[in-house]
Enzyme design. Sequence first.
Site, short mmCIF file in Angstrom:
data_model
loop_
_atom_site.label_atom_id
_atom_site.label_comp_id
_atom_site.label_asym_id
_atom_site.label_seq_id
_atom_site.Cartn_x
_atom_site.Cartn_y
_atom_site.Cartn_z
N ASP A 30 102.52 13.09 -28.31
CA ASP A 30 101.39 12.18 -28.50
C ASP A 30 101.75 10.83 -27.87
O ASP A 30 102.87 10.33 -28.04
CB ASP A 30 101.08 12.03 -29.99
CG ASP A 30 99.71 11.41 -30.23
OD1 ASP A 30 98.82 12.10 -30.75
OD2 ASP A 30 99.53 10.21 -29.89
N ILE A 31 100.81 10.23 -27.17
CA ILE A 31 101.05 8.97 -26.47
C ILE A 31 101.25 7.81 -27.46
O ILE A 31 101.86 6.79 -27.12
CB ILE A 31 99.88 8.67 -25.50
CG1 ILE A 31 100.30 7.76 -24.37
CG2 ILE A 31 98.66 8.13 -26.24
CD1 ILE A 31 99.28 7.71 -23.23
N ASN A 87 92.18 17.24 -36.93
CA ASN A 87 91.13 16.28 -37.29
C ASN A 87 89.80 16.81 -36.80
O ASN A 87 89.69 17.34 -35.69
CB ASN A 87 91.41 14.91 -36.66
CG ASN A 87 92.54 14.18 -37.34
OD1 ASN A 87 92.69 14.26 -38.55
ND2 ASN A 87 93.35 13.47 -36.57
N GLY A 93 88.63 9.97 -37.35
CA GLY A 93 89.02 9.29 -36.12
C GLY A 93 89.23 10.25 -34.96
O GLY A 93 89.77 9.87 -33.93
N SER A 95 89.29 11.83 -31.74
CA SER A 95 88.91 11.09 -30.54
C SER A 95 88.86 11.94 -29.27
O SER A 95 88.24 11.53 -28.29
CB SER A 95 89.88 9.93 -30.33
OG SER A 95 91.21 10.40 -30.25
N HIS A 100 93.20 20.31 -30.88
CA HIS A 100 94.63 19.99 -30.83
C HIS A 100 95.20 19.98 -32.23
O HIS A 100 94.59 19.45 -33.17
CB HIS A 100 94.90 18.65 -30.13
CG HIS A 100 94.02 17.52 -30.59
ND1 HIS A 100 92.73 17.36 -30.14
CD2 HIS A 100 94.25 16.50 -31.44
CE1 HIS A 100 92.19 16.28 -30.70
NE2 HIS A 100 93.10 15.75 -31.51
N LEU A 101 96.36 20.58 -32.34
CA LEU A 101 97.08 20.64 -33.61
C LEU A 101 98.18 19.59 -33.57
O LEU A 101 99.07 19.65 -32.71
CB LEU A 101 97.67 22.06 -33.78
CG LEU A 101 98.53 22.33 -35.01
CD1 LEU A 101 97.73 22.09 -36.29
CD2 LEU A 101 99.07 23.76 -34.96
N HIS A 102 98.10 18.62 -34.48
CA HIS A 102 99.16 17.61 -34.57
C HIS A 102 100.35 18.22 -35.31
O HIS A 102 100.18 18.76 -36.41
CB HIS A 102 98.69 16.39 -35.37
CG HIS A 102 97.58 15.60 -34.73
ND1 HIS A 102 97.81 14.41 -34.07
CD2 HIS A 102 96.24 15.79 -34.69
CE1 HIS A 102 96.65 13.91 -33.65
NE2 HIS A 102 95.68 14.73 -34.01
P1 5GP Z 1 92.69 12.96 -32.73
O1 5GP Z 1 92.55 11.62 -33.36
O2 5GP Z 1 91.54 13.30 -31.82
O3 5GP Z 1 92.98 14.05 -33.72
O4 5GP Z 1 94.00 12.89 -31.87
C1 5GP Z 1 94.01 12.59 -30.53
C2 5GP Z 1 95.44 12.20 -30.22
O5 5GP Z 1 95.61 12.21 -28.82
C3 5GP Z 1 95.81 10.81 -30.71
O6 5GP Z 1 96.89 10.90 -31.63
C4 5GP Z 1 96.17 10.05 -29.45
O7 5GP Z 1 97.27 9.18 -29.62
C5 5GP Z 1 96.47 11.15 -28.46
N1 5GP Z 1 96.15 10.84 -27.09
C6 5GP Z 1 95.00 10.27 -26.63
N2 5GP Z 1 95.04 10.16 -25.29
C7 5GP Z 1 96.24 10.70 -24.90
C8 5GP Z 1 96.86 10.87 -23.64
O8 5GP Z 1 96.33 10.53 -22.57
N3 5GP Z 1 98.10 11.43 -23.62
C9 5GP Z 1 98.73 11.82 -24.77
N4 5GP Z 1 99.95 12.36 -24.66
N5 5GP Z 1 98.17 11.68 -25.99
C10 5GP Z 1 96.94 11.12 -26.04
#
Ligand code: 5GP
Length: 114
Positions: A30-31, A87, A93, A95, A100-102
Amino acid sequence: MSDCLFCRILAGEVPSTEVHSTERTYAFRDINPGAPTHVLVIPRQHIENAATVEPDHGEVLAEMLVAARDIARAEGIHDRGYRLVFNVGEDTGNSVPHLHLHVIGGRKLGWPPG
Ligand code: 5GP
Ligand code: ZN
Protein backbone atom coordinates in the site's frame (compact mmCIF):
# COMPACT_ATOMS: atom_id res chain seq x y z
CA MET A 1 -10.88 -1.21 -17.45
CA SER A 2 -8.27 1.27 -18.67
CA ASP A 3 -9.44 3.97 -16.25
CA CYS A 4 -9.17 1.71 -13.18
CA LEU A 5 -6.06 2.45 -11.08
CA PHE A 6 -5.49 -1.16 -10.03
CA CYS A 7 -6.08 -2.47 -13.57
CA ARG A 8 -3.41 0.02 -14.61
CA ILE A 9 -1.09 -1.32 -11.90
CA LEU A 10 -1.75 -4.84 -13.23
CA ALA A 11 -0.90 -3.64 -16.74
CA GLY A 12 2.37 -2.14 -15.47
CA GLU A 13 1.25 1.36 -16.45
CA VAL A 14 1.40 2.54 -12.83
CA PRO A 15 4.39 1.37 -10.77
CA SER A 16 3.91 -0.76 -7.67
CA THR A 17 6.10 -2.71 -5.27
CA GLU A 18 5.30 -6.35 -5.91
CA VAL A 19 5.04 -8.66 -2.93
CA HIS A 20 3.37 -11.76 -4.37
CA SER A 21 1.93 -12.94 -7.64
CA THR A 22 -0.20 -15.90 -8.76
CA GLU A 23 -2.12 -16.84 -11.88
CA ARG A 24 -5.25 -15.01 -10.71
CA THR A 25 -3.90 -12.55 -8.12
CA TYR A 26 -1.31 -9.84 -7.60
CA ALA A 27 -0.16 -8.23 -4.35
CA PHE A 28 1.75 -5.02 -3.74
CA ARG A 29 2.57 -2.64 -0.89
CA ASP A 30 0.00 0.00 0.00
CA ILE A 31 1.33 3.45 -0.94
CA ASN A 32 0.14 4.83 2.43
CA PRO A 33 0.76 2.00 4.90
CA GLY A 34 -1.20 1.95 8.15
CA ALA A 35 1.09 -0.63 9.79
CA PRO A 36 4.58 -2.12 9.26
CA THR A 37 2.99 -4.64 6.86
CA HIS A 38 0.22 -3.24 4.67
CA VAL A 39 -0.22 -5.18 1.45
CA LEU A 40 -3.09 -5.15 -1.04
CA VAL A 41 -4.08 -8.43 -2.71
CA ILE A 42 -6.11 -7.93 -5.88
CA PRO A 43 -7.68 -10.22 -8.46
CA ARG A 44 -6.26 -9.90 -11.98
CA GLN A 45 -9.84 -9.74 -13.24
CA HIS A 46 -11.71 -6.52 -12.55
CA ILE A 47 -14.26 -7.07 -9.76
CA GLU A 48 -15.62 -3.82 -8.34
CA ASN A 49 -15.78 -4.64 -4.63
CA ALA A 50 -16.73 -7.32 -2.10
CA ALA A 51 -20.42 -6.49 -2.56
CA THR A 52 -20.29 -7.40 -6.25
CA VAL A 53 -18.67 -10.80 -5.69
CA GLU A 54 -20.72 -13.69 -7.09
CA PRO A 55 -20.48 -17.46 -6.53
CA ASP A 56 -18.48 -17.96 -9.72
CA HIS A 57 -15.73 -15.78 -8.23
CA GLY A 58 -15.09 -18.51 -5.66
CA GLU A 59 -11.80 -19.67 -7.13
CA VAL A 60 -10.18 -16.26 -7.33
CA LEU A 61 -11.45 -15.36 -3.85
CA ALA A 62 -9.87 -18.49 -2.40
CA GLU A 63 -6.64 -17.69 -4.24
CA MET A 64 -6.66 -14.21 -2.67
CA LEU A 65 -6.96 -15.70 0.82
CA VAL A 66 -4.19 -18.22 0.18
CA ALA A 67 -2.03 -15.36 -1.14
CA ALA A 68 -2.76 -13.37 2.04
CA ARG A 69 -1.63 -16.29 4.21
CA ASP A 70 1.55 -16.77 2.15
CA ILE A 71 2.28 -13.04 2.40
CA ALA A 72 1.73 -13.09 6.18
CA ARG A 73 4.23 -15.94 6.46
CA ALA A 74 6.77 -14.19 4.24
CA GLU A 75 6.37 -10.94 6.20
CA GLY A 76 6.89 -12.78 9.50
CA ILE A 77 3.48 -11.81 10.92
CA HIS A 78 1.65 -15.12 10.50
CA ASP A 79 2.21 -16.31 14.06
CA ARG A 80 1.51 -12.96 15.78
CA GLY A 81 -1.61 -12.37 13.73
CA TYR A 82 -2.80 -9.91 11.15
CA ARG A 83 -5.98 -8.34 9.85
CA LEU A 84 -7.72 -8.94 6.51
CA VAL A 85 -10.07 -6.16 5.39
CA PHE A 86 -12.39 -5.53 2.48
CA ASN A 87 -13.74 -1.98 2.56
CA VAL A 88 -17.11 -1.48 0.89
CA GLY A 89 -18.75 1.88 0.28
CA GLU A 90 -18.49 5.46 1.38
CA ASP A 91 -18.53 5.05 5.18
CA THR A 92 -15.36 2.95 5.01
CA GLY A 93 -13.50 5.41 2.81
CA ASN A 94 -13.33 2.81 0.01
CA SER A 95 -11.47 4.75 -2.65
CA VAL A 96 -10.43 2.36 -5.43
CA PRO A 97 -13.25 0.51 -7.22
CA HIS A 98 -11.26 -2.68 -7.89
CA LEU A 99 -11.58 -5.42 -5.25
CA HIS A 100 -8.62 -5.44 -2.87
CA LEU A 101 -7.90 -7.34 0.30
CA HIS A 102 -5.87 -5.37 2.84
CA VAL A 103 -3.32 -7.51 4.69
CA ILE A 104 -2.34 -5.48 7.74
CA GLY A 105 -0.02 -6.41 10.59
CA GLY A 106 3.31 -6.05 12.34
CA ARG A 107 1.91 -4.13 15.32
CA LYS A 108 -0.97 -4.42 17.79
CA LEU A 109 -4.17 -3.46 15.96
CA GLY A 110 -7.03 -1.91 17.89
CA TRP A 111 -10.53 -3.32 17.81
CA PRO A 112 -13.01 -2.12 16.80
CA PRO A 113 -11.19 -0.20 14.07
CA GLY A 114 -11.58 3.58 14.17
P1 5GP B 1 -9.61 1.39 0.16
O1 5GP B 1 -9.72 2.58 1.05
O2 5GP B 1 -10.27 1.61 -1.18
O3 5GP B 1 -10.04 0.12 0.80
O4 5GP B 1 -8.07 1.18 -0.07
C1 5GP B 1 -7.38 1.69 -1.16
C2 5GP B 1 -5.92 1.63 -0.76
O5 5GP B 1 -5.15 1.82 -1.93
C3 5GP B 1 -5.52 2.72 0.22
O6 5GP B 1 -5.02 2.12 1.41
C4 5GP B 1 -4.47 3.53 -0.52
O7 5GP B 1 -3.40 3.94 0.30
C5 5GP B 1 -4.01 2.57 -1.60
N1 5GP B 1 -3.59 3.21 -2.83
C6 5GP B 1 -4.25 4.19 -3.50
N2 5GP B 1 -3.59 4.51 -4.63
C7 5GP B 1 -2.50 3.69 -4.66
C8 5GP B 1 -1.42 3.55 -5.58
O8 5GP B 1 -1.32 4.22 -6.62
N3 5GP B 1 -0.47 2.63 -5.29
C9 5GP B 1 -0.53 1.86 -4.17
N4 5GP B 1 0.46 0.97 -3.96
N5 5GP B 1 -1.54 1.96 -3.27
C10 5GP B 1 -2.50 2.87 -3.52
ZN1 ZN C 1 -9.78 -2.71 -12.20
